[in-house]
Scaffold this active site. Structure first.
Site, PDB file in Angstrom:
ATOM      1  N   GLU A 283       0.885  -1.174   0.000  1.00 32.32           N
ATOM      2  CA  GLU A 283       0.000   0.000   0.000  1.00 32.32           C
ATOM      3  C   GLU A 283       0.915   1.214   0.000  1.00 32.32           C
ATOM      4  O   GLU A 283       1.459   1.587   1.041  1.00 32.32           O
ATOM      5  CB  GLU A 283      -0.869   0.021   1.263  1.00 32.32           C
ATOM      6  CG  GLU A 283      -1.831  -1.134   1.392  1.00 32.32           C
ATOM      7  CD  GLU A 283      -3.000  -1.039   0.436  1.00 32.32           C
ATOM      8  OE1 GLU A 283      -3.108  -0.041  -0.299  1.00 32.32           O
ATOM      9  OE2 GLU A 283      -3.797  -1.987   0.415  1.00 32.32           O
ATOM     10  N   CYS A 317      -2.285   8.811   2.182  1.00 31.17           N
ATOM     11  CA  CYS A 317      -1.772   8.290   0.907  1.00 31.17           C
ATOM     12  C   CYS A 317      -2.751   8.482  -0.248  1.00 31.17           C
ATOM     13  O   CYS A 317      -2.348   8.732  -1.366  1.00 31.17           O
ATOM     14  CB  CYS A 317      -1.472   6.815   1.073  1.00 31.17           C
ATOM     15  SG  CYS A 317      -2.893   5.924   1.690  1.00 31.17           S
ATOM     16  N   GLU A 497      -6.449  -4.293   0.827  1.00 29.74           N
ATOM     17  CA  GLU A 497      -6.829  -4.389   2.235  1.00 29.74           C
ATOM     18  C   GLU A 497      -8.329  -4.138   2.297  1.00 29.74           C
ATOM     19  O   GLU A 497      -8.901  -3.483   1.424  1.00 29.74           O
ATOM     20  CB  GLU A 497      -6.053  -3.351   3.060  1.00 29.74           C
ATOM     21  CG  GLU A 497      -4.565  -3.560   2.910  1.00 29.74           C
ATOM     22  CD  GLU A 497      -3.713  -2.949   3.997  1.00 29.74           C
ATOM     23  OE1 GLU A 497      -3.689  -1.712   4.095  1.00 29.74           O
ATOM     24  OE2 GLU A 497      -3.076  -3.724   4.744  1.00 29.74           O
TER      25      GLU A 497
END
Ligand code: NAI
Ligand code: NM2
Length: 523
Positions: A283, A317, A497
């Protein structure tokens, strides 16, 4: 009476606890400038421990004041090995439990997190700098994640396939073994839950290494899992930086690495995992586009752009740091976004009305301000903010605050538009047509997220389909339903995820082929 108090809250200092009267109970309120962590920060064999080896010392800060709140030793190779061996032993027990048994333990962990939400959120806010308001949302998402995977654990299953002559085959969904989680500092508790919940639901054990900037709350999660009834050693915490992370990635008994962090580190992790043929979930960073068409509900688009840029001081992010606005509404949108950005209440993250706290540390603040300076040199117009901020409260003078910033006059090839800033900086870019904006939005090496605001439903879905990104929002931004898979395209990583999808990244499929007749040999 202090129903919610636990030893942890006492680390805020007994003398400074204030109490607010909620309808149900007296809830202790933590205060900035008072927290100090004295207990060991590694967790192994069912207890907090000092690492067995390791040389480098690290300090963790309270970004609101610049104070050191914890000092710890980075774990060496021996400590990492002990944590992995503990996890390996626990895996033997946990992987043999039924999904329903695992589910019950995860539900209990979720319940304890809910019960301890206030204190976990207070420590998260203290160590990360995000407002207590946001930290509570993070903790809610965390227990929801555990509940979600508890729900899936009981129905994990394979398939049965009939073959000719009465023979058949079936598949078993099996855990991987000891999984490693390596986390970033922006969502310390939530990242750990996003990795641990699907991993444990599938029957794996985990060794987790948080960022050395935010070492504290993950250990609470380890204690909560233990209290909920996981076998001793199932979830362990080792503290440290790159060296500790590398010991974990290279360890021969580690089956998988799940990483959240920057692209350069993600690339290194993948390289290390490649040597051991270990699967990875990455990620990584992003530079996501938000496309605002002139037919949008402007008020919602403004809120979406702010949600997409200013959560956790912009240190997110999947932030929509490139806000493309159709030219007809550029002036109105810009005026509204600047007006609302100026109103954001910045300051002490533990105060109820604060909506933006300090950045994670001094060097990161300087890096973010450096991007703005470079933008000015390249011709951007700073429409608001973009400067360091010193709150009035004297105890906050050493904190790492800045005014959230909106940049106008941006061009696609400017550094602030191309590179991930990871701070509260929104770049506004005008566009004319859908075709043009899609071309520009996708013109990036990243592909974590994207968004579109429009009232035209066909266009909304067309744009979402055309965006090269793993997570697309229509008429909202940066919400986190745990039922939905989250992860990147392109250099933003791979693997997912959350959602059912994550199960596939924490389990492997075994095929069993059963012969019911005699062997027909070729020889
Ligand atoms: N896609 C996502 O879900 C998220 C991505 N990020 C990205 O993370 C970055 C910010 O986080 P940072 O903590 O500064 O990232 P980072 O990549 O510097 O560190 C992340 C983690 O990796 C560890 N690490 C560093 N070098 C390592 C090595 N050689 N081997 C093993 N582990 C190592 C660090 O100690 C930390 O725990 C941003 O670029 C952001 O985009 C952050 C949060 C979420
Ligand atoms: C929770 N959310 C969607 C705002 C951010 C999650 C990704 C990250 O860890 O940065």
């Amino acid at each position: 009476m202090i129903p919610n108090s636990r030893p942890l809250l006492l680390h805020f200092g007994r003398q400074v606890l204030r109490y607010c009267l909620s309808s149900a109970a007296m809830i202790p309120v933590a205060t900035t400038g008072t927290f100090h962590q004295v207990l060991p920060l590694n967790y192994r064999n069912g207890a907090r421990v000092e690492p067995a080896d390791g040389r480098d010392k690290e300090e963790a800060f309270e970004p609101a004041t610049g104070r050191v709140i914890a000092t710890f030793t980075c774990s060496g190779e021996k400590e990492v090995d002990l944590a992995v061996q503990n996890a390996k032993a626990a895996f033997k027990i946990w992987s043999q439990k039924s999904g329903m048994e695992r589910s019950r333990v995860l539900l209990e962990a979720a319940r304890i997190i809910r019960e301890r939400k206030e204190e976990i959120a207070a420590v998260e806010s203290t160590n990360n700098g995000k407002s207590i308001f946001e930290a509570r949302v993070d903790i809610d998402i965390s227990w929801q994640c555990l509940e979600y995977y508890a729900g899936l654990a009981g129905s994990l299953a394979g398939q049965h396939m009939q073959l000719s002559g009465g023979s058949f085959g079936y598949t078993r969904r099996e855990p991987l073994g000891v999984c490693v989680g390596i986390g970033a500092w922006n969502y310390p508790f939530q990242i750990a839950c996003w990795k641990a919940a699907p991993a444990l639901a599938c029957g794996n054990a985990m060794v987790f290494k948080p960022s050395p900037f935010t070492p504290i709350t993950v250990v609470l999660l380890a204690e909560i899992f233990a209290e909920a009834g996981v076998p001793i050693g199932l979830f362990n915490v080792v503290q440290g930086g790159a060296a500790t992370g590398e010991f974990l990635c290279h360890h021969p008994d580690v089956a998988k690495v799940s990483f959240t962090g920057s692209v350069p580190t993600g690339s290194k992790i993948m390289g290390m995992a490649a040597k051991g043929i270990k699967p990875v979930t990455l990620e990584l960073g992003g530079k996501s586009p938000l496309i605002i068409f002139s037919d949008c509900i402007l008020e919602n688009a403004v809120k979406g752009a702010m949600m997409g840029n200013f959560l956790t001081q912009g240190e997110v992010c999947c932030n929509a740091t490139r806000v493309f606005v159709q030219r007809e509404i550029l002036d109105k949108f810009t005026e509204e976004v600047v007006k609302h950005t100026k109103k954001i209440k910045i300051g002490d993250p533990l105060l109820e009305d604060t909506r933006m706290g300090p950045l994670i540390n001094k060097s990161h603040l300087e890096k973010v301000l450096g991007f703005i300076q470079k933008g000015k040199e390249q011709g951007v117009k700073v429409l608001c903010g973009g400067e360091p901020y010193i709150p009035d409260d004297p105890k906050l003078k050493g904190g790492f605050y800045m005014l959230p910033c909106v940049l106008g006059n941006c061009k696609d090839d400017m550094t602030c538009v191309k590179e991930e800033i990871f701070g509260p900086v929104m770049s506004i870019l005008p566009f004319n047509t859908e075709e043009e904006v899609l071309e520009r939005a996708n013109n990036t090496a990243y592909g974590l997220a994207g968004g579109v605001f429009t009232r035209d439903i066909q266009r909304a879905h067309r744009v979402a389909a055309a965006l090269q990104a793993g997570m697309c929002f229509i008429n909202n931004y940066n919400i986190s339903p745990v039922e939905l898979p989250f992860g990147g395209y392109k250099k933003s990583g791979f693997g997912r995820e959350n959602g059912e999808a994550a199960i596939h990244y924490y389990s492997q499929l075994k095929t069993v082929c059963v012969e019911m007749g005699d062997v027909e040999s070729v020889f």
